[in-house]
Design a protein around this motif. Structure first.
Motif, PDB file in Angstrom:
ATOM      1  N   ALA A  35       0.834  -1.202   0.000  1.00  0.00           N
ATOM      2  CA  ALA A  35       0.000   0.000   0.000  1.00  0.00           C
ATOM      3  C   ALA A  35       0.876   1.263   0.000  1.00  0.00           C
ATOM      4  O   ALA A  35       0.579   2.226  -0.703  1.00  0.00           O
ATOM      5  CB  ALA A  35      -0.929  -0.006   1.211  1.00  0.00           C
ATOM      6  N   ALA A  36       1.949   1.239   0.765  1.00  0.00           N
ATOM      7  CA  ALA A  36       2.867   2.385   0.806  1.00  0.00           C
ATOM      8  C   ALA A  36       3.485   2.634  -0.567  1.00  0.00           C
ATOM      9  O   ALA A  36       3.659   3.789  -0.979  1.00  0.00           O
ATOM     10  CB  ALA A  36       3.960   2.153   1.844  1.00  0.00           C
ATOM     11  N   LYS A  37       3.805   1.576  -1.295  1.00  0.00           N
ATOM     12  CA  LYS A  37       4.366   1.734  -2.649  1.00  0.00           C
ATOM     13  C   LYS A  37       3.370   2.385  -3.598  1.00  0.00           C
ATOM     14  O   LYS A  37       3.754   3.045  -4.560  1.00  0.00           O
ATOM     15  CB  LYS A  37       4.813   0.385  -3.207  1.00  0.00           C
ATOM     16  CG  LYS A  37       6.077  -0.126  -2.566  1.00  0.00           C
ATOM     17  CD  LYS A  37       6.502  -1.450  -3.159  1.00  0.00           C
ATOM     18  CE  LYS A  37       7.766  -1.954  -2.477  1.00  0.00           C
ATOM     19  NZ  LYS A  37       8.190  -3.261  -2.981  1.00  0.00           N
ATOM     20  N   LEU A  38       2.079   2.200  -3.321  1.00  0.00           N
ATOM     21  CA  LEU A  38       1.039   2.842  -4.134  1.00  0.00           C
ATOM     22  C   LEU A  38       0.792   4.288  -3.709  1.00  0.00           C
ATOM     23  O   LEU A  38       0.022   4.996  -4.340  1.00  0.00           O
ATOM     24  CB  LEU A  38      -0.281   2.062  -4.025  1.00  0.00           C
ATOM     25  CG  LEU A  38      -0.301   0.650  -4.596  1.00  0.00           C
ATOM     26  CD1 LEU A  38      -1.653  -0.004  -4.322  1.00  0.00           C
ATOM     27  CD2 LEU A  38      -0.018   0.673  -6.094  1.00  0.00           C
ATOM     28  N   GLY A  39       1.410   4.704  -2.602  1.00  0.00           N
ATOM     29  CA  GLY A  39       1.203   6.060  -2.096  1.00  0.00           C
ATOM     30  C   GLY A  39       0.067   6.165  -1.102  1.00  0.00           C
ATOM     31  O   GLY A  39      -0.420   7.260  -0.817  1.00  0.00           O
ATOM     32  N   ALA A  40      -0.352   5.048  -0.563  1.00  0.00           N
ATOM     33  CA  ALA A  40      -1.464   5.043   0.394  1.00  0.00           C
ATOM     34  C   ALA A  40      -0.982   5.431   1.789  1.00  0.00           C
ATOM     35  O   ALA A  40       0.166   5.186   2.143  1.00  0.00           O
ATOM     36  CB  ALA A  40      -2.104   3.659   0.449  1.00  0.00           C
ATOM     37  N   GLN A  41      -1.887   6.052   2.539  1.00  0.00           N
ATOM     38  CA  GLN A  41      -1.610   6.350   3.942  1.00  0.00           C
ATOM     39  C   GLN A  41      -2.491   5.533   4.877  1.00  0.00           C
ATOM     40  O   GLN A  41      -2.340   5.586   6.085  1.00  0.00           O
ATOM     41  CB  GLN A  41      -1.841   7.847   4.252  1.00  0.00           C
ATOM     42  CG  GLN A  41      -0.864   8.786   3.609  1.00  0.00           C
ATOM     43  CD  GLN A  41      -1.289   9.199   2.211  1.00  0.00           C
ATOM     44  OE1 GLN A  41      -2.453   9.163   1.868  1.00  0.00           O
ATOM     45  NE2 GLN A  41      -0.320   9.583   1.399  1.00  0.00           N
ATOM     46  N   GLY A  42      -3.423   4.778   4.291  1.00  0.00           N
ATOM     47  CA  GLY A  42      -4.309   3.960   5.108  1.00  0.00           C
ATOM     48  C   GLY A  42      -4.754   2.713   4.374  1.00  0.00           C
ATOM     49  O   GLY A  42      -4.776   2.680   3.143  1.00  0.00           O
ATOM     50  N   VAL A  43      -5.093   1.688   5.153  1.00  0.00           N
ATOM     51  CA  VAL A  43      -5.652   0.457   4.597  1.00  0.00           C
ATOM     52  C   VAL A  43      -6.795  -0.021   5.476  1.00  0.00           C
ATOM     53  O   VAL A  43      -6.844   0.270   6.673  1.00  0.00           O
ATOM     54  CB  VAL A  43      -4.602  -0.687   4.489  1.00  0.00           C
ATOM     55  CG1 VAL A  43      -3.540  -0.379   3.459  1.00  0.00           C
ATOM     56  CG2 VAL A  43      -3.975  -1.022   5.821  1.00  0.00           C
ATOM     57  N   VAL A  44      -7.711  -0.749   4.849  1.00  0.00           N
ATOM     58  CA  VAL A  44      -8.789  -1.434   5.560  1.00  0.00           C
ATOM     59  C   VAL A  44      -8.689  -2.901   5.154  1.00  0.00           C
ATOM     60  O   VAL A  44      -8.856  -3.231   3.971  1.00  0.00           O
ATOM     61  CB  VAL A  44     -10.172  -0.863   5.192  1.00  0.00           C
ATOM     62  CG1 VAL A  44     -11.279  -1.670   5.858  1.00  0.00           C
ATOM     63  CG2 VAL A  44     -10.266   0.609   5.577  1.00  0.00           C
ATOM     64  N   PHE A  45      -8.396  -3.765   6.124  1.00  0.00           N
ATOM     65  CA  PHE A  45      -8.271  -5.186   5.828  1.00  0.00           C
ATOM     66  C   PHE A  45      -9.653  -5.811   5.737  1.00  0.00           C
ATOM     67  O   PHE A  45     -10.520  -5.556   6.579  1.00  0.00           O
ATOM     68  CB  PHE A  45      -7.430  -5.895   6.892  1.00  0.00           C
ATOM     69  CG  PHE A  45      -5.964  -5.638   6.726  1.00  0.00           C
ATOM     70  CD1 PHE A  45      -5.224  -6.358   5.798  1.00  0.00           C
ATOM     71  CD2 PHE A  45      -5.327  -4.656   7.463  1.00  0.00           C
ATOM     72  CE1 PHE A  45      -3.877  -6.109   5.618  1.00  0.00           C
ATOM     73  CE2 PHE A  45      -3.981  -4.401   7.298  1.00  0.00           C
ATOM     74  CZ  PHE A  45      -3.247  -5.130   6.363  1.00  0.00           C
ATOM     75  N   SER A  46      -9.839  -6.624   4.690  1.00  0.00           N
ATOM     76  CA  SER A  46     -11.123  -7.296   4.519  1.00  0.00           C
ATOM     77  C   SER A  46     -11.067  -8.737   5.017  1.00  0.00           C
ATOM     78  O   SER A  46     -12.050  -9.231   5.571  1.00  0.00           O
ATOM     79  CB  SER A  46     -11.559  -7.262   3.052  1.00  0.00           C
ATOM     80  OG  SER A  46     -10.544  -7.786   2.224  1.00  0.00           O
TER      81      SER A  46
END
Length: 140
Positions: free
Chosen positions: A105-116
């Motif tokens: 997710a960090a490589k995509l530039g994300a600052q947050g994730v929601v695990f499903s």
């Protein structure tokens, strides 16, 4: 006899002084010889070019769907896995799989994730494998 006794004490004293001098000399020689040598090279598994990637996981916050900020923008799906290759390795686990997903997710530039979901899957190379799936979000 008095002169002879004083002479013996004098000889013992001079021997002691020589011994102390030799010890001090050895100490000074050792200090000079090894105190000025260069510091040995330290080898680590850190790579200067990828230094940012090692700590990028800490920049990705795990949210629940209901705690996700309203400013979040969906980027895409990410997954991470944990593999137990050999019988003496630690078991595959959700924690390692989630860390790998956060790194993606960090490589995509994300600052947050929601695990499903995290689940155990069959794999030909791993004795045990866990995979975790998440949605990655950019937080403004």
């Amino acid at each position: 006899m008095c002169v002879s006794s004083s002479y013996k004490h004098f000889k013992k004293f001079t021997r002691a002084v020589r011994t102390i001098g030799a010890v001090i000399g050895l100490f000074v020689y050792t200090f000079i010889s090894f105190g000025c040598t260069s510091v040995p090279a330290v080898n680590t598994n850190l790579d200067k070019e990828n230094f940012h990637d090692y700590f990028s996981v800490s920049q990705v916050t795990v949210y629940q769907k209901h705690t996700l900020p309203t400013s979040a923008t969906y980027i895409g799906l990410v997954e991470g896995n944990s593999c137990k290759l050999n019988s003496n390795d630690k078991p595959a686990n959700d924690s390692d799989a989630r860390t790998v997903a956060r790194a993606q997710a960090a490589k995509l530039g994300a600052q947050g994730v929601v695990f499903s979901a995290c689940t155990e899957v069959a794999d030909n190379q791993c004795l045990q494998m866990k995979v975790c799936y998440a949605q990655a979000y950019r937080i403004k």
